[in-house]
Design a protein around this motif. Structure first.
Motif, short mmCIF file in Angstrom:
data_model
loop_
_atom_site.label_atom_id
_atom_site.label_comp_id
_atom_site.label_asym_id
_atom_site.label_seq_id
_atom_site.Cartn_x
_atom_site.Cartn_y
_atom_site.Cartn_z
N THR A 52 0.83 -1.20 0.00
CA THR A 52 0.00 0.00 0.00
C THR A 52 0.87 1.25 0.00
O THR A 52 0.61 2.21 -0.74
CB THR A 52 -0.94 0.01 1.22
N ALA A 53 1.91 1.27 0.82
CA ALA A 53 2.82 2.41 0.84
C ALA A 53 3.49 2.61 -0.51
O ALA A 53 3.60 3.74 -1.00
CB ALA A 53 3.87 2.23 1.93
N ALA A 54 3.95 1.52 -1.12
CA ALA A 54 4.60 1.61 -2.42
C ALA A 54 3.63 2.16 -3.47
O ALA A 54 3.98 3.01 -4.29
CB ALA A 54 5.12 0.24 -2.84
N ARG A 55 2.41 1.65 -3.43
CA ARG A 55 1.40 2.12 -4.37
C ARG A 55 1.13 3.60 -4.17
O ARG A 55 1.06 4.38 -5.14
CB ARG A 55 0.12 1.31 -4.16
N TYR A 56 0.99 4.02 -2.93
CA TYR A 56 0.72 5.42 -2.63
C TYR A 56 1.85 6.32 -3.09
O TYR A 56 1.64 7.40 -3.67
CB TYR A 56 0.48 5.59 -1.12
N LEU A 57 3.09 5.89 -2.86
CA LEU A 57 4.24 6.68 -3.27
C LEU A 57 4.32 6.83 -4.78
O LEU A 57 4.65 7.91 -5.29
CB LEU A 57 5.52 6.04 -2.73
N CYS A 58 4.01 5.76 -5.49
CA CYS A 58 4.03 5.84 -6.96
C CYS A 58 2.95 6.77 -7.49
O CYS A 58 3.17 7.54 -8.42
CB CYS A 58 3.89 4.45 -7.56
N VAL A 59 1.77 6.70 -6.89
CA VAL A 59 0.69 7.60 -7.28
C VAL A 59 1.09 9.05 -7.00
O VAL A 59 0.84 9.96 -7.79
CB VAL A 59 -0.62 7.25 -6.54
N SER A 60 1.75 9.27 -5.87
CA SER A 60 2.09 10.62 -5.44
C SER A 60 3.24 11.23 -6.22
O SER A 60 3.23 12.43 -6.53
CB SER A 60 2.46 10.61 -3.95
N GLY A 61 4.26 10.42 -6.52
CA GLY A 61 5.47 10.98 -7.12
C GLY A 61 5.68 10.69 -8.58
O GLY A 61 6.48 11.35 -9.24
N GLY A 62 4.97 9.69 -9.10
CA GLY A 62 5.17 9.34 -10.51
C GLY A 62 6.46 8.56 -10.70
O GLY A 62 6.58 7.42 -10.28
N ASP A 63 7.44 9.18 -11.31
CA ASP A 63 8.73 8.55 -11.57
C ASP A 63 9.65 8.78 -10.38
O ASP A 63 10.15 9.89 -10.17
CB ASP A 63 9.34 9.15 -12.84
N LEU A 64 9.92 7.71 -9.62
CA LEU A 64 10.75 7.83 -8.42
C LEU A 64 12.22 7.54 -8.69
O LEU A 64 13.02 7.46 -7.76
CB LEU A 64 10.23 6.91 -7.31
N THR A 65 12.59 7.38 -9.96
CA THR A 65 13.99 7.13 -10.28
C THR A 65 14.80 8.42 -10.38
O THR A 65 16.02 8.37 -10.51
CB THR A 65 14.12 6.35 -11.60
N GLY A 66 14.13 9.55 -10.31
CA GLY A 66 14.80 10.84 -10.32
C GLY A 66 14.47 11.62 -9.06
O GLY A 66 13.48 11.33 -8.38
N ALA A 67 15.28 12.61 -8.74
CA ALA A 67 15.08 13.39 -7.53
C ALA A 67 13.72 14.08 -7.46
O ALA A 67 13.07 14.06 -6.41
CB ALA A 67 16.20 14.42 -7.38
N PRO A 68 13.23 14.71 -8.53
CA PRO A 68 11.94 15.42 -8.42
C PRO A 68 10.79 14.52 -7.99
O PRO A 68 10.03 14.88 -7.08
CB PRO A 68 11.73 15.97 -9.83
N GLY A 69 10.63 13.37 -8.64
CA GLY A 69 9.53 12.48 -8.30
C GLY A 69 9.69 11.87 -6.92
O GLY A 69 8.72 11.75 -6.17
N TRP A 70 10.93 11.47 -6.59
CA TRP A 70 11.16 10.85 -5.28
C TRP A 70 10.86 11.83 -4.15
O TRP A 70 10.18 11.50 -3.18
CB TRP A 70 12.61 10.36 -5.19
N GLU A 71 11.35 13.04 -4.29
CA GLU A 71 11.12 14.04 -3.25
C GLU A 71 9.64 14.40 -3.15
O GLU A 71 9.10 14.58 -2.04
CB GLU A 71 11.96 15.29 -3.54
N LYS A 72 8.96 14.49 -4.28
CA LYS A 72 7.53 14.78 -4.26
C LYS A 72 6.76 13.70 -3.53
O LYS A 72 5.87 13.98 -2.71
CB LYS A 72 7.00 14.93 -5.68
#
Length: 245
Positions: free
Chosen positions: A197-217
């Motif tokens: 659930t946390a992983a799903r939520y993070l992906c919905v929230s940040g989009g692309d987490l392989t870069g700093a902008p998405g991960w930080e978002k």
């Protein structure tokens, strides 16, 4: 995570701790692998291929992999859960790229991997006794969130409380909660369900987490605190090189 340290509620309704911010670095030894800098943190040991749709608790297929990560100090059951969640998201959201290390970093800050206040993680992923935060009653330093589930999930019919190893509140869990261990129940107190659930939520929230902008978002959506984000980064980075976070 110490419940008394909670001071902010994120936009999406997730709580995070800003307590216990000291990064453990191996008791002063000097021969350890340096913890990498940068955002996002490293992806850590690669996951072996498994049958994501296997009957029962599919995460147990990662037992051998988890054993190899013992140097992180994380229980094998918890590591299996984090790895499985990352593997599921790699299939369902390949554009996201969330790593098990990020999931582990959050779980470390939120509940010390399901061990806050003497709790433990069973072989089936169940965390007991259940981890509950303070009543979100608007008292000094605490957000005000009136009950959203009739007390069904968090046991409080007046105010909401953060629940489980990833400290979801009921409203967010009811929207994003998923069953990851095949028992037919989305349980915030099960580390398999909570990790996915946390992983799903993070992906919905940040989009692309392989870069700093998405991960930080994604992290700032989970908890609106730069200190929290840095702590998660530091612990995830430690796990990425096999060190304790």
């Amino acid at each position: 995570m110490k419940a008394g340290a909670r001071a902010a509620l994120s936009r999406a309704g997730l709580l995070g701790s800003v307590a216990a911010l000291v990064l453990l670095t191996g008791c002063g030894t000097t021969d350890l692998t340096p913890i990498p800098e940068g955002v996002p943190p490293g992806v850590g040991a690669p996951l072996p291929p498994i049958d994501l749709d296997a009957a029962g608790r599919s995460a147990v297929q990662l037992s051998g992999w988890a054993k190899e990560q013992d140097s992180t100090g994380i229980s094998r059951t918890a590591l299996e859960a984090y790895g499985y969640a990352a593997a599921v998201m790699a299939r369902s959201r390949p554009d996201c790229g969330i790593a098990w290390t990020t999931i582990a970093g959050i779980a470390s800050v939120e509940s010390r991997h399901g061990t806050h206040h003497g709790a433990s993680v069973g072989d089936d992923g169940k965390v007991s006794p259940p981890i509950r935060g303070l009543a979100l009653d608007g008292s000094p330093g605490v957000a005000l969130v009136k009950d959203t589930d009739g007390g069904k999930l968090d046991g409080d019919s007046v105010y909401d409380r953060a629940m489980g190893p990833f400290q979801f509140i009921a409203e967010t869990w009811q929207r994003y909660g998923v069953d990851a261990n095949g028992d037919g129940i989305a349980d915030p107190d099960n580390i398999d369900d909570a990790s996915l659930t946390a992983a799903r939520y993070l992906c919905v929230s940040g989009g692309d987490l392989t870069g700093a902008p998405g991960w930080e978002k994604a992290l700032l959506t989970y908890n609106q605190s730069a200190v929290y984000m840095k702590t998660v980064r530091d612990r995830a980075a430690a796990y990425s090189v096999g060190r304790r976070g």
